[in-house]
Design an enzyme around this catalytic site. Structure first.
Site, mmCIF file in Angstrom:
data_model
loop_
_atom_site.group_PDB
_atom_site.id
_atom_site.type_symbol
_atom_site.label_atom_id
_atom_site.label_comp_id
_atom_site.label_asym_id
_atom_site.label_seq_id
_atom_site.Cartn_x
_atom_site.Cartn_y
_atom_site.Cartn_z
ATOM 1 N N GLU A 73 5.563 3.262 21.864
ATOM 2 C CA GLU A 73 6.768 3.453 22.198
ATOM 3 C C GLU A 73 7.608 5.078 22.759
ATOM 4 O O GLU A 73 7.609 5.468 23.028
ATOM 5 C CB GLU A 73 7.624 2.522 22.156
ATOM 6 C CG GLU A 73 7.809 0.939 22.694
ATOM 7 C CD GLU A 73 6.710 0.282 21.340
ATOM 8 O OE1 GLU A 73 6.572 -0.756 21.785
ATOM 9 O OE2 GLU A 73 6.528 1.231 20.326
ATOM 10 N N PRO A 299 -6.418 4.086 10.332
ATOM 11 C CA PRO A 299 -5.383 3.484 10.561
ATOM 12 C C PRO A 299 -4.253 3.199 11.678
ATOM 13 O O PRO A 299 -3.599 4.816 11.062
ATOM 14 C CB PRO A 299 -4.820 2.712 8.443
ATOM 15 C CG PRO A 299 -6.432 3.593 7.989
ATOM 16 C CD PRO A 299 -6.674 4.549 8.987
ATOM 17 N N GLY A 342 0.177 11.655 14.141
ATOM 18 C CA GLY A 342 0.797 12.638 15.016
ATOM 19 C C GLY A 342 -0.872 13.882 15.179
ATOM 20 O O GLY A 342 -1.021 14.848 15.738
#
Length: 460
Positions: A73, A299, A342
């Site tokens: 989100e 992962p 990231g």
């Protein structure tokens, strides 16, 4: 609000109040593995200490509050935020989260004057203190976050609260219907809902939500990090084997992968899984599809990086972790492990084909749109209910294929990675698919601005 709704909300409030000690205990346990959960715990109960009143010591533009509960989100919020800053020059951001990974990612979005705090636990007291202290002009809940007390308090205090990039699958709809006495008043009290798909809109309307638009998925507007993408492709170029990525894998999926992984052994009959393109291409498949590939596993959750590394090493595999690469991946490793946050654009740039994590266990699938934006074709498992329409569209466009289990997905991905003609077609299809569905960020930002303009006092 009807007397029955007030009674339901009162019962819910009593339960959330009574659950506070359990929440504190859960946070302490989570903090042992993820220290971020131990930071500023008082904020979760509506106590903000040194956080500036109103989000900033001096009046400026409107304080726009975005609640992005977790990592996915928050990444969607980042896309929306870029459009909001263009639409509302001078706006200040109030960013809230529920998870440590979401908060860590959200820190990257802050500018001077912005504020980041934890989401208040959904008790009347914590919510009242949150709104009184920070005074947002508008609130934007991302995707699925519906909290009855938060919504009721915002409505009572005249703070427009919207649900953006909204989605609701059949399972969540049935759960909400079982608690309709609580869910329906909450959805109905939202100022606006902007859905991802028409199917989402229909499910949300059935709960009384004021759906005012179907804008598509914000994640189609993602722009991959160009430097990461270039670095991944530069590292891919000298590798002797194609790279197949298991992207954003969830618990249990690495074990499925291990059951079907045979180091330096060709996946039998892999070429049969690909549709015929032409005789020359098929001839190439017969020899190339059986060659080995370089596997890369990333992962989904950072707290599992060490766990997955240990799982692979216990199986006797040589693992090269991204955090330890000096000048690129080790081509001699059995498995490359992406153990950084990231850097998905880098991993997709490094990969020829990706398997979609979360879709091989009944978890609903992770975001396949980011892969398409990086022109990386995807092989899906059977479970994609979190991105149902995107998955259907991607398969129809040729940007993705769906397989019934991990074994067949691995075979298809390996075959595709070795078929130059089919791979180029799938990469082109992925790029076109990603481009064709853009525009949700701009539409949502314009709708937020329109709501603010209805209340000039909110603009500061």
């Amino acid at each position: 609000m009807s007397p029955l709704s007030r009674l339901a909300l009162g019962l819910y409030s009593a339960l959330t109040w009574a659950a506070q000690p359990l929440l504190r205990r859960k946070l302490r346990r989570r903090a042992l593995a993820e220290p971020g959960y131990g930071l500023r715990v008082a904020e979760r109960f509506g106590h903000y200490g040194d956080v500036p009143v109103g989000g900033h010591p001096a009046p400026a533009g409107p304080l726009v509050w975005i609640h992005a509960v977790s990592l996915g989100e928050t990444r969607a919020a980042a896309i929306l935020l870029g459009a909001l800053r263009q639409q509302l020059p001078g706006m200040r951001l109030l960013l809230t989260h529920g998870t440590a990974t979401g908060r860590a990612e959200g820190e990257k979005l802050l500018q001077p004057g912005d504020v980041q705090v934890w989401q208040p636990w959904d008790t009347p007291g914590a919510v009242a203190r949150f709104l009184r202290h920070l005074r947002p002009a508008i609130g934007i809940l991302m995707e699925t976050e519906v909290w009855p007390n938060l919504i009721a308090a915002c409505r009572a205090q005249g703070v427009p609260l919207v649900l953006a990039n909204a989605r609701l699958n059949d399972k969540s709809l049935h759960q909400a219907q079982r608690m309709a006495w609580l869910a329906r008043p909450a959805y109905a009290a939202l100022a606006a809902v902007w859905a991802q798909t028409e199917a989402d809109a229909q499910r949300l309307r059935s709960l009384g939500a004021p759906v005012q638009g179907v804008f598509g998925n914000l994640k189609f507007d993602v722009v991959p990090d160009a430097a990461q993408l270039a670095q991944g492709r530069a590292w891919r170029a000298p590798l002797p084997r194609p790279v197949v990525l298991l992207a954003s894998s969830r618990e249990g999926e690495e074990a499925m992968w291990l059951e079907n992984f045979k180091p330096n052994r060709p996946p039998e009959q892999a070429h049969r899984a690909l549709p015929a393109i032409n005789n020359e291409a098929n001839g190439a498949q017969d020899t190339a599809a059986n060659a080995s590939v370089q596997w890369l596993i990333v992962p989904r959750h950072p707290q599992r990086f060490d766990e997955v590394a240990q799982l692979l090493e216990r199986a006797g595999l040589r693992v090269a972790r991204r955090s330890q690469w000096a000048d690129g991946p080790d081509a001699q490793a059995d498995v490359l492990l992406g153990d950084t946050l990231g850097e998905m654009a880098l991993y997709y740039g490094l990969a020829d084909v990706a398997l979609l994590g979360g879709s091989f266990a009944p978890l609903g699938g992770q975001n396949l749109i980011e892969a398409a934006a990086c022109t990386c074709p995807v092989v899906l498992g059977p479970y994609t209910f979190n991105f149902a329409q995107a998955a259907e569209l991607a398969c129809a466009a040729g940007a993705a294929q769906r397989m019934p289990d991990m074994a067949q997905a691995m075979q298809v991905a390996t075959a595709l990675a070795h078929n130059a003609t089919a791979l180029a077609q799938a990469q082109d299809a992925a790029a076109q698919f990603a481009q064709a569905h853009r525009g949700a960020a701009q539409a949502t930002a314009q709708a937020v601005a329109a709501l603010l303009c209805r209340d000039p006092m909110a603009l500061g």
